[in-house]
Design an enzyme around this catalytic site. Structure first.
Site, PDB file in Angstrom:
ATOM      1  N   SER A   1      32.072   1.365-108.514  1.00 47.21           N
ATOM      2  CA  SER A   1      31.272   1.116-107.751  1.00 47.21           C
ATOM      3  C   SER A   1      32.349   0.258-106.886  1.00 47.21           C
ATOM      4  CB  SER A   1      29.924   0.425-107.564  1.00 47.21           C
ATOM      5  OG  SER A   1      29.334   0.297-106.383  1.00 47.21           O
TER       6      SER A   1
ATOM      7  N   TYR B   1      24.088  -6.737-110.746  1.00 46.37           N
ATOM      8  CA  TYR B   1      24.375  -5.071-110.595  1.00 46.37           C
ATOM      9  C   TYR B   1      26.177  -5.059-110.492  1.00 46.37           C
ATOM     10  CZ  TYR B   1      25.808  -0.964-108.489  1.00 46.37           C
ATOM     11  OH  TYR B   1      26.075   0.489-107.986  1.00 46.37           O
TER      12      TYR B   1
ATOM     13  N   LYS C   1      28.865  -3.586-113.416  1.00 46.51           N
ATOM     14  CA  LYS C   1      30.463  -3.020-112.919  1.00 46.51           C
ATOM     15  C   LYS C   1      31.558  -3.487-113.180  1.00 46.51           C
ATOM     16  CE  LYS C   1      27.623   0.870-111.452  1.00 46.51           C
ATOM     17  NZ  LYS C   1      27.065   2.304-112.677  1.00 46.51           N
TER      18      LYS C   1
END
Ligand code: UD1
Length: 338
Positions: free
Chosen positions: A124, A149, A153
């Site tokens: 992302s 989060y 990644k």
């Protein structure tokens, strides 16, 4: 190629699966439906006009994964599985780290054991953190993420980079997605968030559908032309085609490559609201609210590397994104639940 899609019942994965099948590949899905619906796979099969083999399993379950790899000869894996709600990750950091890291480690160990070394990963643009400048290029230094989060990644990118460093036979493509929106033009598959949506487009479509009464625009004092946040929105079907190109690329190369999937064009929150109203003839009442913690002024891609390496670029317009998002939502007011 025969390609395994982890988290294959999800929003981006179902669209990607369809494009893979259209391009002549075979695809197998594994999903535990923790944040997706079996109905998404049924709709996918209907659109594909063929059955799509699917397993209900947790990617962190090594025994289940061994069985899946033993029953299929995979050429590559696209790893979509993962928890992805930014706000939730702030409140449940351990769950996010445990889930997103365990699934990736188990997947890589299983791939290694079965001699599969081609992997495309759903990363992302969040890994860029708060950017010093835009557009964002893959070689820019990532100064740190703003939530767990994002860190998962970031960490997974590092793990996969290390796997490639240790074994030159691995080929990994880390796809940094910008803001995927829209839906397949049939209106049969699309994004189906549980509860109140966190992201802009699902929120807008639910306001349009009357499920929510207005949109809160998170701040209008950003350093952008109209003061609202600017993002690189990309049609999910363009994004899906980017995965097909990434699988082809991985088949011909070794090592680890980071590639942005964005359009290179930034639109503000109000640009999106105005385009949605114009294209669909629906009013989106909104109020200007406070900034959301962790949000940045502007975030958009430099898409040059994807063009050069993958021979891919986004083709659909903002009008396409708004029209297709609304077609999906209006035909499926409660998502896959009817
Ligand atoms: C967010 C995540 C990002 C994640 C991506 C997945 C944050 C900080 N970032 O990106 O890590 O990869 O989703 O799709 O959460 N907005 C409103 N009102 C709303 C919702 C959003 O004004 O109700 C604005 C936001 O302030 C932002 C823009 O719309 O300017 C886009 O927001 P969103 O769709 O949540 O995406 P990102 O924040 O860019």
């Amino acid at each position: 190629m025969n390609i395994l899609l982890t988290g294959g019942a999800g929003y981006i994965a179902t669209h990607t699966c369809l494009e893979l099948l259209k391009a002549g590949h075979r695809a197998v899905i594994v999903d535990n439906y923790v944040n997706s619906q079996p109905e998404a796979v049924s709709r996918l099969e209907e659109l594909a006009g063929q059955p799509v083999p699917h397993y209900v399993a947790d990617v962190a379950d090594r025994e289940a994964m061994d069985r899946i790899f033993s029953e299929n000869a995979f050429d590559a894996v696209i790893h979509f599985a993962g928890l992805k709600a930014v706000g939730e990750s702030v409140h449940q950091p351990l769950r996010y780290y445990r889930n997103n890291l365990d699934t990736t480690l188990t997947l890589c160990e299983t791939m290694q054991a079965h001699g599969v070394r081609r992997l495309v990963f759903s990363s992302s643009a969040t890994v860029y953190g708060v950017p010093d400048e835009v557009p964002l290029r893959e070689d820019m230094f990532c100064k740190g993420c703003t939530n767990p989060y994002g860190w998962t990644k970031y960490m997974i990118e590092k793990i996969l980079g290390g796997v490639c460093d240790a074994d030159p036979e691995w080929s990994v493509v880390l796809l940094r997605y910008f803001n995927p929106i829209g839906a397949h033009e049939s209106g049969r598959i699309g994004e189906d968030p549980q509860g109140i949506p966190n992201n802009l487009m699902p929120f807008i479509t639910q306001v349009a559908a009357g499920r929510l009464d207005h949109l809160s625009v998170f701040g209008n004092d950003y350093d952008t032309p109209d003061g609202t946040g600017v993002r690189d929105y990309i049609h999910v079907v363009d994004l899906a085609r980017g995965h097909v190109a990434a699988c082809d690329y991985a088949a011909g190369h070794a090592g680890c490559e980071i590639i942005n999937l964005g359009t290179g064009v930034g639109y503000s929150v109000l640009d999106i609201v105005n385009a949605f109203e114009r294209v669909n003839g629906v009013k989106i009442p909104y109020v200007i609210g406070p900034r959301r913690p962790g949000d940045v002024d502007a975030c958009y891609a430099d898409p040059a590397k994807a063009r050069a390496l993958l021979h891919w670029e986004a083709e659909k317009t903002l009008d396409d994104m708004c029209r297709d998002a609304w077609r999906w939502q209006s035909a499926n007011p409660r998502g896959y639940r009817g």
